[in-house]
Scaffold this active site. Structure first.
Site, PDB file in Angstrom:
ATOM      1  N   CYS A 213       5.097 137.316  16.249  1.00 54.19           N
ATOM      2  CA  CYS A 213       4.457 136.428  15.328  1.00 54.19           C
ATOM      3  C   CYS A 213       5.295 135.881  14.277  1.00 54.19           C
ATOM      4  O   CYS A 213       6.620 136.003  14.065  1.00 54.19           O
ATOM      5  CB  CYS A 213       3.553 137.630  14.515  1.00 54.19           C
ATOM      6  SG  CYS A 213       2.448 138.610  15.119  1.00 54.19           S
TER       7      CYS A 213
ATOM      8  N   CYS B 271      16.344 143.249  12.546  1.00 52.54           N
ATOM      9  CA  CYS B 271      16.436 143.217  14.080  1.00 52.54           C
ATOM     10  C   CYS B 271      17.612 142.391  14.615  1.00 52.54           C
ATOM     11  O   CYS B 271      17.828 141.321  14.175  1.00 52.54           O
ATOM     12  CB  CYS B 271      15.138 142.757  14.676  1.00 52.54           C
ATOM     13  SG  CYS B 271      15.201 142.329  16.459  1.00 52.54           S
TER      14      CYS B 271
ATOM     15  N   SER C 103      18.495 128.178  24.991  1.00 51.82           N
ATOM     16  CA  SER C 103      18.894 129.570  24.051  1.00 51.82           C
ATOM     17  C   SER C 103      20.380 129.693  24.455  1.00 51.82           C
ATOM     18  O   SER C 103      21.250 130.229  23.442  1.00 51.82           O
ATOM     19  CB  SER C 103      17.967 130.619  24.192  1.00 51.82           C
ATOM     20  OG  SER C 103      18.018 130.773  25.689  1.00 51.82           O
TER      21      SER C 103
ATOM     22  N   ASP D 184      23.998 133.219  29.086  1.00 53.82           N
ATOM     23  CA  ASP D 184      22.584 133.458  28.445  1.00 53.82           C
ATOM     24  C   ASP D 184      22.648 134.346  27.412  1.00 53.82           C
ATOM     25  O   ASP D 184      23.431 135.075  27.215  1.00 53.82           O
ATOM     26  CB  ASP D 184      21.808 133.811  29.654  1.00 53.82           C
ATOM     27  CG  ASP D 184      20.253 133.477  29.465  1.00 53.82           C
ATOM     28  OD1 ASP D 184      20.115 133.039  28.477  1.00 53.82           O
ATOM     29  OD2 ASP D 184      19.440 133.757  30.268  1.00 53.82           O
ATOM     30  N   ASP D 185      21.261 134.309  26.794  1.00 54.77           N
ATOM     31  CA  ASP D 185      21.359 135.292  25.591  1.00 54.77           C
ATOM     32  C   ASP D 185      21.123 136.739  26.110  1.00 54.77           C
ATOM     33  O   ASP D 185      21.552 137.732  25.094  1.00 54.77           O
ATOM     34  CB  ASP D 185      20.461 134.897  24.544  1.00 54.77           C
ATOM     35  CG  ASP D 185      18.931 134.863  25.256  1.00 54.77           C
ATOM     36  OD1 ASP D 185      18.365 135.638  25.428  1.00 54.77           O
ATOM     37  OD2 ASP D 185      18.828 133.286  25.566  1.00 54.77           O
TER      38      ASP D 185
ATOM     39  N   CYS E  22      11.257 148.386  22.430  1.00 54.00           N
ATOM     40  CA  CYS E  22      11.076 148.176  21.079  1.00 54.00           C
ATOM     41  C   CYS E  22       9.938 148.555  20.651  1.00 54.00           C
ATOM     42  O   CYS E  22       8.809 148.248  21.176  1.00 54.00           O
ATOM     43  CB  CYS E  22      11.464 146.697  21.023  1.00 54.00           C
ATOM     44  SG  CYS E  22      11.177 146.132  19.115  1.00 54.00           S
TER      45      CYS E  22
ATOM     46  N   CYS F 252      18.989 146.974  12.832  1.00 50.15           N
ATOM     47  CA  CYS F 252      18.504 147.787  13.857  1.00 50.15           C
ATOM     48  C   CYS F 252      18.933 147.353  15.251  1.00 50.15           C
ATOM     49  O   CYS F 252      19.068 146.115  15.520  1.00 50.15           O
ATOM     50  CB  CYS F 252      16.862 147.586  13.878  1.00 50.15           C
ATOM     51  SG  CYS F 252      16.129 148.443  15.439  1.00 50.15           S
TER      52      CYS F 252
ATOM     53  N   CYS G 129      17.156 149.042  20.596  1.00 43.54           N
ATOM     54  CA  CYS G 129      17.083 148.789  21.972  1.00 43.54           C
ATOM     55  C   CYS G 129      18.232 148.811  22.777  1.00 43.54           C
ATOM     56  O   CYS G 129      18.215 148.737  23.968  1.00 43.54           O
ATOM     57  CB  CYS G 129      16.167 147.580  22.097  1.00 43.54           C
ATOM     58  SG  CYS G 129      16.973 146.121  21.490  1.00 43.54           S
TER      59      CYS G 129
HETATM   60  S1  SF4 Z   1      14.465 147.633  19.059  1.00 45.37           S
HETATM   61 FE1  SF4 Z   1      15.691 145.878  19.314  1.00 45.37          FE
HETATM   62  S2  SF4 Z   1      14.175 144.135  19.255  1.00 45.37           S
HETATM   63 FE2  SF4 Z   1      13.392 145.931  18.336  1.00 45.37          FE
HETATM   64  S3  SF4 Z   1      13.544 145.526  16.284  1.00 45.37           S
HETATM   65 FE3  SF4 Z   1      15.503 146.775  16.805  1.00 45.37          FE
HETATM   66  S4  SF4 Z   1      17.009 145.320  17.766  1.00 45.37           S
HETATM   67 FE4  SF4 Z   1      14.898 144.300  17.442  1.00 45.37          FE
END
Ligand code: SF4
Length: 492
Positions: free
Chosen positions: A17, A253, A300, A362-363, A399, A450, A453
């Protein structure tokens, strides 16, 4: 009718979003929201909507499709008012149907509200059951409707207080904007997982948006990011900040820096284009290779490829063109057509690749489906070696905070070792940037992100029902080999 959930040629994680809130006494707030949403289109392409307060009521229009498909001149003229919230959506919780499109509109005896939410709650089931037991009725299945209904429960105490009371109940990631007929409010979860920026617009206007890239098209100026747990209120008195909840642990994130947010946006004060260039530079230091040309996966991978080229001294060259007008390739979900989708989207330029040892930048790699096809395209175009370099560290865990990455079982790095992924891709070599290298490129301490993942350390504890997939043990080596072999035979 195209199925919006059909797998596409794009194997990137999906942001869900973008939100924008406008306070514009002298202008048409809906029109400003429209142009801000346009700049946030990359954050969600399945539905769009704008709700507008005109001092006495809130009107709304939303539909499935891109911002430019959902709105036209006539619709915007039918949304008069000075306060607005807008939303672009890629669904994570709740099926992608119109009743889950946003903003979410709620009526109450003391006035209407509309809410636009970016993020994902992790206590949705618990809150919904509790509210249904109290007789609250829901129109859709999204977590965002829970936020809206929690706010409207206490709206008689004023929007700021109603938002603060709702925040006490919510768990998870949320960056939201709310409008009443007269007031605009923005608020952010106490971990600050998703971005949200407040700023000014002209003499007496204000804008709150997911990213700073939404400000320039409407001549607005970003002032600052909301702090985790903070509320911002805009009314006829102007803009003021208030504390909703104490900051728990700032956890922006990391993927916003790697891929999601637009490269011309700033987060933590850093221009993301520059962050991505530095990620490419660090990638070249961590995974050097002898090669003839550095080629990005457009668009990207471009800044990181430039960074890789700068540090390695290997010339940068575009090796394939991206079709600018295929926003998403809606192709039937079978493997053969998914592979065709990559070819429809990316056209290699053989003259730039023939006889060359290529570094492909690539990312991220999620399932590895797309990367595998790109590697094959490069070899078919005459490359003699393809060295894949990725700016996201290996994605090992799902995630729960609003990014759709597929289930843990589908994540390439959760089921294969790096050499196995390299073999699966058919690449000459494969190198991922380390977590340290990615964080260092932003220039902030690791405890401000964060990283769940990548390392499984979830800053907001995930409840058992959701936890199931996150904390599945990785398969043992024997299993991993078997899985890799299955995957190879399926894909080849
Ligand atoms: S788990 Fe990964 S994609 Fe989800 S908020 Fe955390 S860093 Fe971002």
């Amino acid at each position: 009718m195209q199925d919006p959930h059909a797998p596409t040629a794009d194997d990137h994680p999906k942001e869900e979003c973008g939100v924008a809130g406008v306070y514009s006494p002298g202008q048409d707030a809906a029109r400003v929201a429209f142009f801000s949403l346009f700049a946030l289109q990359h954050r969600g392409q399945e539905s769009a909507g704008i709700a507008v307060g005109d001092g006495s009521r809130v009107r709304m229009h939303k539909d499935m499709g891109l911002v430019s498909q959902v709105f036209n001149e006539e619709i915007l003229r039918g949304l008069p008012g000075h306060v607005a919230v807008g939303h672009t959506r890629y669904s994570t919780t709740g099926a992608s149907v119109l009743r889950n499109a946003q903003p979410i509109f709620c009526q109450s005896l003391v006035g209407d509200i509309a809410v636009a939410h970016n993020g994902n709650l992790i206590n949705t089931a618990e809150l919904r059951a509790e509210m249904e037991a109290k007789g609250v009725r829901f129109d859709g299945s999204s977590d965002s409707e829970i936020i809206a209904r929690l706010i409207v429960e206490n709206i008689d105490q004023g929007p700021e207080k109603a938002v603060a009371l709702a925040m006490e109940r919510l768990k998870g990631a949320y960056s939201c904007v709310v409008c009443t007929p007269r007031v605009l409010v923005g608020f952010r979860d106490p971990n600050g997982v998703r971005p949200l920026v407040a700023g000014t617009m002209g003499e007496d206007g204000y804008l709150i948006a997911s990213e700073t890239c939404a400000f320039a098209p409407v001549a607005a100026t970003p002032l600052r990011e909301l702090e985790p747990g903070e509320i911002v209120v805009v009314d006829e008195q102007g803009m003021r900040f208030a504390r909703g909840l104490p900051t728990v642990r700032p956890s922006m994130c990391l993927f916003e820096f790697i891929y999601f947010a637009r490269p011309d946006s700033r987060i933590y004060g850093r221009l993301l284009y520059g962050v991505r260039e530095r990620m490419g530079e660090n990638l070249a230091r961590e995974h050097p290779v002898d090669a003839d040309v550095v080629v990005p996966v457009p668009d990207s991978g471009i800044p990181a490829a430039l960074g890789y080229s700068r540090v390695s001294g290997i010339p940068y060259r575009e090796g394939m063109m991206k079709s600018r007008y295929i926003h998403r390739t809606f192709i039937q979900p079978d493997q053969r057509l998914r592979e065709l989708g990559v070819r429809m989207k990316l056209t290699p330029m053989a003259e730039h690749l023939e006889g060359k040892r290529v570094v492909l930048v690539d990312d991220s790699i999620v399932r590895a489906t797309t990367t595998k096809q790109i590697v094959r395209l490069l070899f078919e175009s005459g490359a003699t070696e393809v060295h894949v370099r990725i700016t996201a560290p290996p994605i090992m865990f799902p995630c729960f905070y609003g990014i759709d990455m597929c289930s843990k079982g589908e994540l390439a790095a959760a089921r294969m070792t790096i050499p196995q992924i390299c073999e699966h891709l058919g690449a000459t070599s494969l190198g991922y940037l380390s977590i340290h290298g990615a964080v260092a490129a932003v220039g902030q301490p690791a405890n401000r992100f964060c990283l769940a993942c990548f390392n499984g350390d979830y800053p907001i504890p995930v409840p058992p029902g959701l936890e199931k997939h996150a904390f599945e043990k990785p398969p043992d080596v024997g299993q991993m080999a078997a899985v890799a072999k299955d995957q190879l035979s399926l894909d080849l």
